[in-house]
Motif scaffolding. Sequence first.
Motif, PDB file in Angstrom:
ATOM      1  N   TYR A 197       7.850  18.093  26.552  1.00  0.00           N
ATOM      2  CA  TYR A 197       8.702  17.453  27.564  1.00  0.00           C
ATOM      3  C   TYR A 197       7.868  16.964  28.739  1.00  0.00           C
ATOM      4  CZ  TYR A 197      12.810  19.481  25.280  1.00  0.00           C
ATOM      5  OH  TYR A 197      13.785  19.813  24.366  1.00  0.00           O
ATOM      6  N   ILE A 198       8.442  16.032  29.477  1.00  0.00           N
ATOM      7  CA  ILE A 198       7.971  15.691  30.823  1.00  0.00           C
ATOM      8  C   ILE A 198       9.152  15.817  31.772  1.00  0.00           C
ATOM      9  CG2 ILE A 198       6.045  14.196  30.185  1.00  0.00           C
ATOM     10  CD1 ILE A 198       7.935  11.774  30.573  1.00  0.00           C
ATOM     11  N   ARG A 199       8.854  16.208  33.012  1.00  0.00           N
ATOM     12  CA  ARG A 199       9.892  16.269  34.051  1.00  0.00           C
ATOM     13  C   ARG A 199       9.758  15.065  34.960  1.00  0.00           C
ATOM     14  NH1 ARG A 199      10.346  20.571  38.950  1.00  0.00           N
ATOM     15  NH2 ARG A 199       8.984  18.988  39.890  1.00  0.00           N
ATOM     16  N   VAL A 200      10.880  14.390  35.174  1.00  0.00           N
ATOM     17  CA  VAL A 200      10.913  13.173  35.979  1.00  0.00           C
ATOM     18  C   VAL A 200      11.903  13.377  37.113  1.00  0.00           C
ATOM     19  CG1 VAL A 200      11.370  10.696  35.963  1.00  0.00           C
ATOM     20  CG2 VAL A 200      10.411  11.795  33.926  1.00  0.00           C
ATOM     21  N   ALA A 201      11.440  13.243  38.349  1.00  0.00           N
ATOM     22  CA  ALA A 201      12.298  13.430  39.514  1.00  0.00           C
ATOM     23  C   ALA A 201      12.982  12.119  39.885  1.00  0.00           C
ATOM     24  CB  ALA A 201      11.482  13.947  40.692  1.00  0.00           C
ATOM     25  N   MET A 202      14.306  12.161  39.986  1.00  0.00           N
ATOM     26  CA  MET A 202      15.091  10.975  40.358  1.00  0.00           C
ATOM     27  C   MET A 202      15.374  10.983  41.865  1.00  0.00           C
ATOM     28  SD  MET A 202      17.795  10.571  37.197  1.00  0.00           S
ATOM     29  CE  MET A 202      18.658  12.115  37.528  1.00  0.00           C
ATOM     30  N   VAL A 203      14.324  10.972  42.656  1.00  0.00           N
ATOM     31  CA  VAL A 203      14.499  11.098  44.106  1.00  0.00           C
ATOM     32  C   VAL A 203      14.170   9.810  44.858  1.00  0.00           C
ATOM     33  CG1 VAL A 203      14.158  13.589  44.130  1.00  0.00           C
ATOM     34  CG2 VAL A 203      12.174  12.076  44.346  1.00  0.00           C
ATOM     35  N   ALA A 204      13.483   8.875  44.216  1.00  0.00           N
ATOM     36  CA  ALA A 204      13.073   7.646  44.901  1.00  0.00           C
ATOM     37  C   ALA A 204      14.272   6.733  45.156  1.00  0.00           C
ATOM     38  CB  ALA A 204      12.026   6.911  44.071  1.00  0.00           C
ATOM     39  N   GLU A 205      14.053   5.717  45.952  1.00  0.00           N
ATOM     40  CA  GLU A 205      15.079   4.685  46.178  1.00  0.00           C
ATOM     41  C   GLU A 205      15.438   4.048  44.837  1.00  0.00           C
ATOM     42  OE1 GLU A 205      16.454   0.711  46.473  1.00  0.00           O
ATOM     43  OE2 GLU A 205      14.326   1.124  46.067  1.00  0.00           O
ATOM     44  N   GLU A 206      16.666   3.585  44.710  1.00  0.00           N
ATOM     45  CA  GLU A 206      17.209   3.191  43.407  1.00  0.00           C
ATOM     46  C   GLU A 206      16.362   2.144  42.689  1.00  0.00           C
ATOM     47  OE1 GLU A 206      21.371   2.195  43.513  1.00  0.00           O
ATOM     48  OE2 GLU A 206      21.779   3.819  44.936  1.00  0.00           O
ATOM     49  N   GLU A 207      15.916   1.115  43.407  1.00  0.00           N
ATOM     50  CA  GLU A 207      15.151   0.059  42.752  1.00  0.00           C
ATOM     51  C   GLU A 207      13.827   0.589  42.217  1.00  0.00           C
ATOM     52  OE1 GLU A 207      12.170  -2.916  42.163  1.00  0.00           O
ATOM     53  OE2 GLU A 207      12.176  -1.541  43.888  1.00  0.00           O
ATOM     54  N   GLU A 208      13.154   1.425  43.004  1.00  0.00           N
ATOM     55  CA  GLU A 208      11.892   2.017  42.565  1.00  0.00           C
ATOM     56  C   GLU A 208      12.123   2.965  41.395  1.00  0.00           C
ATOM     57  OE1 GLU A 208       8.385   4.995  44.243  1.00  0.00           O
ATOM     58  OE2 GLU A 208       9.714   3.984  45.666  1.00  0.00           O
ATOM     59  N   GLN A 228       5.725   7.633  42.278  1.00  0.00           N
ATOM     60  CA  GLN A 228       5.706   9.086  42.234  1.00  0.00           C
ATOM     61  C   GLN A 228       7.057   9.608  41.756  1.00  0.00           C
ATOM     62  OE1 GLN A 228       3.376  11.273  42.740  1.00  0.00           O
ATOM     63  NE2 GLN A 228       1.754  10.298  43.931  1.00  0.00           N
ATOM     64  N   MET A 229       7.046  10.314  40.629  1.00  0.00           N
ATOM     65  CA  MET A 229       8.276  10.901  40.089  1.00  0.00           C
ATOM     66  C   MET A 229       8.012  12.345  39.671  1.00  0.00           C
ATOM     67  SD  MET A 229       9.772   7.624  37.925  1.00  0.00           S
ATOM     68  CE  MET A 229      11.504   7.966  38.276  1.00  0.00           C
ATOM     69  N   THR A 230       7.134  13.014  40.435  1.00  0.00           N
ATOM     70  CA  THR A 230       6.722  14.367  40.066  1.00  0.00           C
ATOM     71  C   THR A 230       7.461  15.446  40.844  1.00  0.00           C
ATOM     72  OG1 THR A 230       4.899  14.242  41.661  1.00  0.00           O
ATOM     73  CG2 THR A 230       4.420  13.646  39.370  1.00  0.00           C
ATOM     74  N   ILE A 231       7.457  15.367  42.149  1.00  0.00           N
ATOM     75  CA  ILE A 231       7.925  16.478  42.967  1.00  0.00           C
ATOM     76  C   ILE A 231       9.397  16.302  43.332  1.00  0.00           C
ATOM     77  CG2 ILE A 231       7.253  15.459  45.184  1.00  0.00           C
ATOM     78  CD1 ILE A 231       6.312  18.310  46.005  1.00  0.00           C
ATOM     79  N   GLY A 232      10.120  17.413  43.355  1.00  0.00           N
ATOM     80  CA  GLY A 232      11.543  17.379  43.681  1.00  0.00           C
ATOM     81  C   GLY A 232      11.793  17.425  45.174  1.00  0.00           C
ATOM     82  N   GLU A 233      11.287  16.437  45.869  1.00  0.00           N
ATOM     83  CA  GLU A 233      11.488  16.356  47.319  1.00  0.00           C
ATOM     84  C   GLU A 233      12.546  15.296  47.605  1.00  0.00           C
ATOM     85  OE1 GLU A 233       8.420  16.494  50.860  1.00  0.00           O
ATOM     86  OE2 GLU A 233       8.458  14.489  49.974  1.00  0.00           O
ATOM     87  N   PRO A 234      13.724  15.703  48.064  1.00  0.00           N
ATOM     88  CA  PRO A 234      14.790  14.722  48.291  1.00  0.00           C
ATOM     89  C   PRO A 234      14.359  13.637  49.278  1.00  0.00           C
ATOM     90  CG  PRO A 234      15.639  16.958  48.441  1.00  0.00           C
ATOM     91  CD  PRO A 234      14.146  17.068  48.395  1.00  0.00           C
ATOM     92  N   ARG A 235      14.754  12.403  48.984  1.00  0.00           N
ATOM     93  CA  ARG A 235      14.391  11.292  49.867  1.00  0.00           C
ATOM     94  C   ARG A 235      15.617  10.577  50.414  1.00  0.00           C
ATOM     95  NH1 ARG A 235       9.701   8.135  46.485  1.00  0.00           N
ATOM     96  NH2 ARG A 235       8.862   9.951  45.391  1.00  0.00           N
ATOM     97  N   LEU A 263      24.981   8.722  46.010  1.00  0.00           N
ATOM     98  CA  LEU A 263      23.712   8.084  45.642  1.00  0.00           C
ATOM     99  C   LEU A 263      23.163   8.669  44.347  1.00  0.00           C
ATOM    100  CD1 LEU A 263      21.949   7.865  49.137  1.00  0.00           C
ATOM    101  CD2 LEU A 263      23.164   6.058  47.914  1.00  0.00           C
ATOM    102  N   TYR A 264      23.268   9.978  44.186  1.00  0.00           N
ATOM    103  CA  TYR A 264      22.783  10.591  42.945  1.00  0.00           C
ATOM    104  C   TYR A 264      23.618  10.142  41.754  1.00  0.00           C
ATOM    105  CZ  TYR A 264      19.415  13.661  45.217  1.00  0.00           C
ATOM    106  OH  TYR A 264      18.334  14.147  45.914  1.00  0.00           O
ATOM    107  N   ARG A 265      24.902   9.976  41.938  1.00  0.00           N
ATOM    108  CA  ARG A 265      25.733   9.498  40.829  1.00  0.00           C
ATOM    109  C   ARG A 265      25.293   8.112  40.386  1.00  0.00           C
ATOM    110  NH1 ARG A 265      31.029  12.007  43.682  1.00  0.00           N
ATOM    111  NH2 ARG A 265      31.202  13.916  42.443  1.00  0.00           N
ATOM    112  N   ARG A 266      24.907   7.271  41.341  1.00  0.00           N
ATOM    113  CA  ARG A 266      24.403   5.952  40.968  1.00  0.00           C
ATOM    114  C   ARG A 266      23.093   6.083  40.191  1.00  0.00           C
ATOM    115  NH1 ARG A 266      25.980   3.433  46.406  1.00  0.00           N
ATOM    116  NH2 ARG A 266      23.774   3.017  46.776  1.00  0.00           N
ATOM    117  N   LYS A 267      22.284   7.074  40.559  1.00  0.00           N
ATOM    118  CA  LYS A 267      21.021   7.276  39.849  1.00  0.00           C
ATOM    119  C   LYS A 267      21.259   7.810  38.437  1.00  0.00           C
ATOM    120  CE  LYS A 267      18.180   7.841  43.963  1.00  0.00           C
ATOM    121  NZ  LYS A 267      17.278   8.703  44.747  1.00  0.00           N
TER     122      LYS A 267
END
Length: 397
Positions: A368-379, A33-40, A300-304
Amino acid sequence: MTFPERFSHLPEYAFPRLRRLLDAHAPGGDVIQMTIGEPRHPFPRWILDEIASHADGFGKYPPNEGTPALLAAIAAWLQRRYGVTVDPATDVTVLNGTREGLFNAAIALCPETVRGRKPVILTPNPFYQVYAVAALTLGAEAVYVPATTETGHLPDYAALPAEILDRVAIAFLCSPANPQGAVADGAYWRRLIALAEKHDFRIFADECYSEVYRDDPPPGALQVARAMGADPERVVIFHSLSKRSNLPGLRSGFAAGGPRSIAAIRQLRAYAGAPLPLPLQHAAERVWADEAHVDESRTLYRRKYAIAQDVFAGHPQIEVPDAGFFLWLPVEDGEAAALKLWRQTGVRVLPGAYLSRDVDGVNPGHGYIRVAMVAEEEEMQRGLTAIRDCLYHTRDT
């Protein structure tokens, strides 16, 4: 029973549209899931003890505008973050997150007419859907201004005709922008504030992504307005703990601005607002006072950001933003790309057109597509790699 005609023009919310597009098809792999901007990212766990220790407050009616202690904590944060001094008793009000605040503030502050004519509300295009819904609710004219590559992914409101600008009541601006991650720098804010001074309208600065950034902290609208000596009522800013502190479920935010603006918002919320329960206000007070957990999340976001840059290295058409946690990826057709990605890989993303409005037959989010970078890094890395290999492997690099 029928709804008012103006509500027939409400855009359908993005996620029901997405379900209709994708759910009739089987995913082509493990679902990511990379749709919703829900912080994890982890939220500060001590907040649970804070809520529990004040649980008796659930038995009391909380103040709509916020407890004096919470308002003081927010004012102290504004001073630390932006160097802005506000009076917590008159210049700040607590909200149930920024969505509720942006909507109700428009109701409280948009006049019925501007210079005797129908008011205009300006919104970027793409945009956060509540901006458009607020305009439609008020019966105002929503003017959608493209925020594209050519404009730095921020709207060029100054390019509008004077006839429109002279009817503007409110201009919405999200910085860092959702979905593109563009940051309004000091020069942009000065131009917009000067435009608002000239044409006498308010700016609603949606700054809920202000603490998610790579390098330099984005400047704030109130910070710039104060430095310019602008009318104190010119700018109202909106913040929350959802993205800053990974607490979207706490529903704790605030608005800050001139005392007349805040008094009007408070007056409406006294009748139509849902006050934040006292235990949650106590918790929010402590969260606004703490920066350690915000720094950890930003790391964590900087790593993403670095992962995204590595995955899309060699694809110059793809920009990794300076702030926010979305990628705004160019494709030929956002719906076709989202469907292809789902059917071939199981990665779920949002077509950009679902966040935009057609104007004169053109939708600036179509490609365009919007991709949320909220999942754990490996996922997240697996998801971005699947996107690259599925949608960009045939492109020249």
